[in-house]
Design a protein around this motif. Structure first.
Motif, PDB file in Angstrom:
ATOM      1  N   ALA A   1      -3.260  -7.856   6.163  1.00 50.96           N
ATOM      2  CA  ALA A   1      -1.999  -8.026   5.447  1.00 50.96           C
ATOM      3  C   ALA A   1      -1.393  -6.677   5.081  1.00 50.96           C
ATOM      4  CB  ALA A   1      -2.207  -8.866   4.195  1.00 50.96           C
TER       5      ALA A   1
ATOM      6  N   GLN B   1       2.187  -5.009   6.280  1.00 49.49           N
ATOM      7  CA  GLN B   1       3.127  -4.479   5.299  1.00 49.49           C
ATOM      8  C   GLN B   1       3.465  -3.023   5.603  1.00 49.49           C
ATOM      9  OE1 GLN B   1       4.430  -6.429   2.925  1.00 49.49           O
ATOM     10  NE2 GLN B   1       5.709  -4.819   2.077  1.00 49.49           N
TER      11      GLN B   1
ATOM     12  N   ASN C   1      -0.691 -16.072   3.299  1.00 45.45           N
ATOM     13  CA  ASN C   1      -1.857 -15.217   3.477  1.00 45.45           C
ATOM     14  C   ASN C   1      -2.697 -15.206   2.206  1.00 45.45           C
ATOM     15  OD1 ASN C   1      -3.207 -12.461   3.067  1.00 45.45           O
ATOM     16  ND2 ASN C   1      -2.813 -12.489   5.273  1.00 45.45           N
TER      17      ASN C   1
ATOM     18  N   GLN D   1       3.536 -13.856   3.143  1.00 41.62           N
ATOM     19  CA  GLN D   1       2.585 -13.211   2.245  1.00 41.62           C
ATOM     20  C   GLN D   1       1.916 -14.237   1.330  1.00 41.62           C
ATOM     21  OE1 GLN D   1       4.029  -9.744   0.169  1.00 41.62           O
ATOM     22  NE2 GLN D   1       5.319  -9.172   1.899  1.00 41.62           N
TER      23      GLN D   1
END
Length: 160
Positions: A132, A136, A67, A64
């Motif tokens: 993203a 998730q 990203n 994350q």
């Protein structure tokens, strides 16, 4: 299809006044404000995730953060293009005051192209953001969040 000569006639007949580049000021200013807000939100999120990563070393958190690093670079480039567009609008106005209409038109066109580039980068940043979020949320479909799956892979199930 419109022949190139017709476009050239329209451009040469177009009158560029001080009001024309000034029309972009509010739009560019609002874009820069939106970009800055996105940047600040991502910076806060990165700080939070980095702190959590130091404590847990979860692979998902590292992914994350990576990203978000890409997104921050895109936002920086969006801001650079927006500021350059605004800068060239101001220079265009100064050149118009000097009476150099051909140069002013070229500067205005470049300013518009920079704004388009800024908007294109913004679209790409939004795409990355949605990707993203989809990653998730993918854990919700199979019943586990990414963090829960990683924990399950690390820790064997307890015996009944």
């Amino acid at each position: 299809m419109i022949p190139f000569a017709a476009i050239e006639d329209q451009v040469s007949a177009m009158e560029l006044t001080l009001a024309t580049p000034a029309l972009l000021f509010p739009a560019i200013s609002l874009l820069l404000l939106a970009y800055t807000n996105r940047f600040l939100a991502l910076a806060a999120l990165i700080r939070d995730l980095q702190s959590r990563y130091r404590d847990t070393h979860e692979r998902n958190l590292y992914q994350q953060i990576e990203n978000l690093r890409r997104r921050v670079l895109l936002i920086r480039n969006m801001q650079v293009m927006g500021v350059a567009s605004l800068f060239l609008c101001v220079v265009c106005m100064l050149v118009l005051l000097a009476g150099w209409h051909g140069t002013a038109l070229a500067l205005f066109v470049i300013s518009l192209l920079l704004m388009l580039l800024s908007l294109a980068l913004s679209l790409r940043e939004i795409q990355i953001s949605v990707e993203a979020l989809n990653i998730q949320l993918s854990g919700m479909r199979d019943g586990t969040a990414p963090e829960t799956r990683e924990r399950a892979e690390r820790d064997p199930p307890s015996a009944p």
